[in-house]
Design an enzyme around this catalytic site. Sequence first.
Site, PDB file in Angstrom:
ATOM      1  N   HIS C 144       0.940  -1.007   0.005  1.00  0.00           N
ATOM      2  CA  HIS C 144       0.062  -0.075  -0.004  1.00  0.00           C
ATOM      3  C   HIS C 144       0.818   1.030   0.108  1.00  0.00           C
ATOM      4  CE1 HIS C 144      -3.236  -2.688   1.130  1.00  0.00           C
ATOM      5  NE2 HIS C 144      -4.149  -1.798   0.759  1.00  0.00           N
ATOM      6  N   LYS C 148      -0.751   4.796   4.890  1.00  0.00           N
ATOM      7  CA  LYS C 148      -1.365   3.686   5.609  1.00  0.00           C
ATOM      8  C   LYS C 148      -0.921   3.314   6.836  1.00  0.00           C
ATOM      9  CE  LYS C 148      -3.598  -0.861   4.749  1.00  0.00           C
ATOM     10  NZ  LYS C 148      -5.146  -0.376   5.259  1.00  0.00           N
TER      11      LYS C 148
END
Lengths: 254, 254, 254, 254
Positions: C144, C148
């Site tokens: 990601h 995050k």
Amino acid sequence: MIKVIIAGFKGRMGTAAVNMVFEDDTLALVAVLDPFAQETSFKGVPIFTDKADLVGISADVWIDFTQPSVAYEHTKFAIENGFRPVVGTTGFSETQIAELLALSENKQLGGLIAPNFAIGAVLLMEFAQKAAKFFPDVEIIELHHDKKKDAPSGTAIKTAELISKVRPAKRQGVSDETEMISGARGADFEGMRLHSVRLPGLVAHQEVIFGANGEGLTLRHDSYDRISFMSGVNLGVKKVMTLDKLVYGLEHLL
Amino acid sequence: MIKVIIAGFKGRMGTAAVNMVFEDDTLALVAVLDPFAQETSFKGVPIFTDKADLVGISADVWIDFTQPSVAYEHTKFAIENGFRPVVGTTGFSETQIAELLALSENKQLGGLIAPNFAIGAVLLMEFAQKAAKFFPDVEIIELHHDKKKDAPSGTAIKTAELISKVRPAKRQGVSDETEMISGARGADFEGMRLHSVRLPGLVAHQEVIFGANGEGLTLRHDSYDRISFMSGVNLGVKKVMTLDKLVYGLEHLL
Amino acid sequence: MIKVIIAGFKGRMGTAAVNMVFEDDTLALVAVLDPFAQETSFKGVPIFTDKADLVGISADVWIDFTQPSVAYEHTKFAIENGFRPVVGTTGFSETQIAELLALSENKQLGGLIAPNFAIGAVLLMEFAQKAAKFFPDVEIIELHHDKKKDAPSGTAIKTAELISKVRPAKRQGVSDETEMISGARGADFEGMRLHSVRLPGLVAHQEVIFGANGEGLTLRHDSYDRISFMSGVNLGVKKVMTLDKLVYGLEHLL
Amino acid sequence: MIKVIIAGFKGRMGTAAVNMVFEDDTLALVAVLDPFAQETSFKGVPIFTDKADLVGISADVWIDFTQPSVAYEHTKFAIENGFRPVVGTTGFSETQIAELLALSENKQLGGLIAPNFAIGAVLLMEFAQKAAKFFPDVEIIELHHDKKKDAPSGTAIKTAELISKVRPAKRQGVSDETEMISGARGADFEGMRLHSVRLPGLVAHQEVIFGANGEGLTLRHDSYDRISFMSGVNLGVKKVMTLDKLVYGLEHLL
């Protein structure tokens, strides 16, 4: 502080360049240029509509994201006035580039003309060329969104050209291979095979795959957004400060 | 304990099957068959040169890795004598399969004929077919060693066929796309594009790439060694014990 | 024509849903709901600020992208008034879901509550669970963007949970393996290993890698843009027309 | 023709080296050395059991795949007798290397000591180091068979060390990230994250993933078989003929 002028500041790339300069504390935007601008200032920076009015202004670097026709005159003007040009275009002729180079040497002024500002893509091509010296068996897969009209992509062809400079032509695959369906083995570039995938959702991606006895080496670049070009522009702005002539191609600064 | 006979135990696949049976504590090798064998036993297991001598032997499963011509007679013989066949071949005709199926139904005996015992490859094809229902934009890349003669691979074509059963024909890519070098867009299978990479070092690999608005789904199978087929054979041996007729294709047992 | 109401039409997901409905000729947007709206119509569609005013309106489906607290009341209201709910939320309690299900059965009305509308992600989880039956050796890598905060991602944990339903706990790797640097072998989920990569440029990606003797199977989902959720919403809108009760999870419609 | 001696010709690497020399028409195997050999010749090549008997033999290169303790004496002996050493070992001390280097300079004799002969792995490390200058956000995933005991792999740690020479320490990921399950974010090496996957079927693989605004660059090496080391040995044999001193590390010859 490096003082920067941006020409073509309203376009997609110019806008991104403005943001890039604002976000870097070591850069200062001192002027922007657009012949059709109605306003006189933009976020506190004076807007000029005629480049002649920029003569004598205190600036180090001239970032140019205008059309090729205009960009050539701009680059010449920038060098003549002591602004180091950082220009993103593929549109200059070899004669124009030679002329601008001579002018920069005469002025002992750094500068950069780059057809591709994506550092990742430029590194990929450099690495691919080096790896091909040792691994002559190579194929290229490029993957793009399904609205792209040309195949293979310009970057894939450029990569193949760079590889072919260090790799003698060599037909990839066994000599009596048969395509059960025409095109399966891809495009043939001096025996290298290039494959173009087109799918919705994809942006711009390229893999260069080398194979040798018992091993493989894969180089992949993923481009998700044009903002990626700004790392290359930022690098260019800083590097031209240390040069005493124009260079063509970001790879010479990496 | 499942009691197993192996026909063709000296071949590459047969040898692997022998090892697989020895390594599984729930399986027992009770006989092996080879018409040209000189010895009478192999690692304590009796060797037979004539299948007629196997009539009446106590065994549950008949694993067969012989040539298609022989394998058909073997499979028929096995069913008639109550041995559940597990046969790896692509060589049976539809008529032969239908006949063997009828025979097995008559005997209420389980069995498996499988052109492909690689569980991973079979799962990949099943998943690809399911995904294609929702993602009709799909391309296939298969990568093999550079001695492979046919392109695309049989597995890639099989995968495309399975996908085409659930996906209306659809030309992948923009309607006015142009191949700057012929073959760049790969082989055309009902509008799907198949790409074949051939490089030393590679073994057998396949990627099925689906694209949709804002997302992508990629399924990849890597086959490094024929030993991978033995998981499928092992599964087959156990599953046929629970069946009451022959099935064609490992996918029906997954 | 399926007549659709959208609640929460001004949010990011609601806006995307409005566009999705406009772009599909088989769907008609008949009303939108937002308690704080000042306008009375939006692109020719009447805006309601109170759901009570929607009683008696002719509509088939109620798409809801509001907050969980509101969404529960909305879903109940929709079912009571004969609008098939298509609701994207992770926030309902099991009691709430049970109650809504009972209500829908009573009304014999289809509906969908889905914590995840990304068809690709849902397919990936389904395929991973099936593959794990045959390949118990599995690790998950999720990648990601670097903003995050939680690791592993919710989807990775959900995937591991689904796999663990069909795969007995099994410690991945050799029994006496040593981490030369702590954390190298990732997070341990019943012996499965989960690895979280965080890098700028990435969006949301997940790989589930299965290994077995001589082969590997890799399933990868790439999510580039929230627009990908709309394929799932569109599918949900059409499928609920054929159901006679509420279902929880998009996977039941694939 | 380059005349070659091979010490340790019966080991796994030595055997591969013998085959490599036989398959290259520009190389000739003139002697092999093994203190425990019973035979006097091997495929027409004389076997020696005492290196002293090799004094005065006409040879250009000494390939050595013996144990580190022996290899040091061998290398010294080779240089003293005019045989250019090509030695694969990680076991020499810095003092030993310095001494052998001085000896080679004194004799003006080329040579190579290489801890890693896999050209692909060495190129990967070189490229990773260069890319890290421009892309400081980087994570490493290495994937190996599930019998490997140490994690991360030596190559992954070596790669991280090389990267850390050009990349200021930088914690990858957001500052307040939370591991919901310990270890999810991998091993921490100066803020870089290293992830180790262990699965059956895998051999030895490494990915170095760089991320930046809007783009990604991934470098991957797959090692399927030890035969891959022989390309590096072959390269070394040819390159040492052009050197006038010993070098440490294959990267200096690429």
